[in-house]
Design a protein around this motif. Structure first.
Motif, PDB file in Angstrom:
ATOM      1  N   LYS A  95      -5.789   5.719  -3.651  1.00 27.05           N
ATOM      2  CA  LYS A  95      -5.066   5.296  -2.534  1.00 27.05           C
ATOM      3  C   LYS A  95      -4.908   5.826  -1.240  1.00 27.05           C
ATOM      4  CE  LYS A  95      -2.827   2.025  -3.075  1.00 27.05           C
ATOM      5  NZ  LYS A  95      -3.196   0.749  -3.069  1.00 27.05           N
TER       6      LYS A  95
ATOM      7  N   GLN B 149       0.789  -1.077  -0.181  1.00 31.33           N
ATOM      8  CA  GLN B 149       0.183  -0.196   0.003  1.00 31.33           C
ATOM      9  C   GLN B 149       0.878   1.167  -0.007  1.00 31.33           C
ATOM     10  OE1 GLN B 149      -2.717  -0.171   3.211  1.00 31.33           O
ATOM     11  NE2 GLN B 149      -4.227   1.921   2.345  1.00 31.33           N
TER      12      GLN B 149
ATOM     13  N   GLY C 247      -6.918   0.418  -5.876  1.00 34.12           N
ATOM     14  CA  GLY C 247      -7.016   1.496  -5.217  1.00 34.12           C
ATOM     15  C   GLY C 247      -8.725   1.369  -5.532  1.00 34.12           C
TER      16      GLY C 247
END
Length: 189
Positions: A167, A111, A154
């Protein structure tokens, strides 16, 4: 184009998670330097802004997007990191998993890697959002299959009649313009 490639080359996915450190001071650069001096890698999302120079002419400079966050790579054990945090003279707080928890909330490396790539200051079709604004955006989880964002995941959100890949990490979200035709729902990977 060379600057974009140079930025991407500096963003390395080494599998390390990241801490989100909230600042209660205006000395963001000093806090970043404090962690760097302790051998920890830091990241602050930045963007180019036009400012008036001493000669009255505009010039582009890099400025932090948010002034109250510094992301720090987890390269030491939590106890060692906690000791470093306690040594600082600045008022800071490491985000926790919950208000009741004493455990730090770690941002997974995948991430954070994608987030750092999306924060490339050379990219112009980008928007930054607060956590609250990002949560209010409705959108499906997608994977980008084609184009320059290929491989990123995302939420696909719409804003100002354009589509963006959103995101989120604790404290901030970033949206990059994307064609919805390049995206597929996450379950179709």
């Amino acid at each position: 184009m060379a600057e974009t490639a140079r930025y991407i080359d500096n963003v390395i996915d080494d599998g390390a998670s990241w801490y989100a450190v909230r600042l209660f001071t205006i000395r963001q650069e000093e806090v970043r330097n404090f962690f760097t001096e302790h051998g920890l890698e830091c990241f602050v999302p930045e963007q180019y802004v036009d400012v008036e120079g001493c000669d009255g002419k505009p010039r582009r400079v890099l400025r932090p997007v948010v002034r109250n966050l510094v992301f720090v790579k987890q390269s030491v054990e939590d106890k060692a990191f906690q000791k470093i945090v306690q040594e600082t003279d600045y008022k800071i707080s490491v985000l926790k998993k919950s208000k009741e928890s004493r455990e730090y909330a770690l941002i997974p490396h995948e991430q954070m890697y994608e987030f750092r790539l999306m924060c490339n200051p050379e990219v112009t079709m980008r928007k930054f959002l607060s956590s609250e604004e990002a949560r209010m955006k409705a959108g499906d989880e997608v994977l980008v299959k084609f184009g320059p964002l290929k491989g990123m995941s995302g939420r696909l959100v719409r804003s100002s009649k354009k589509y963006y890949l959103l995101k989120e990490v604790p404290g901030i979200g970033v949206m990059l313009k994307v064609s919805r035709w390049c995206c597929v729902p996450m379950e179709e990977k």
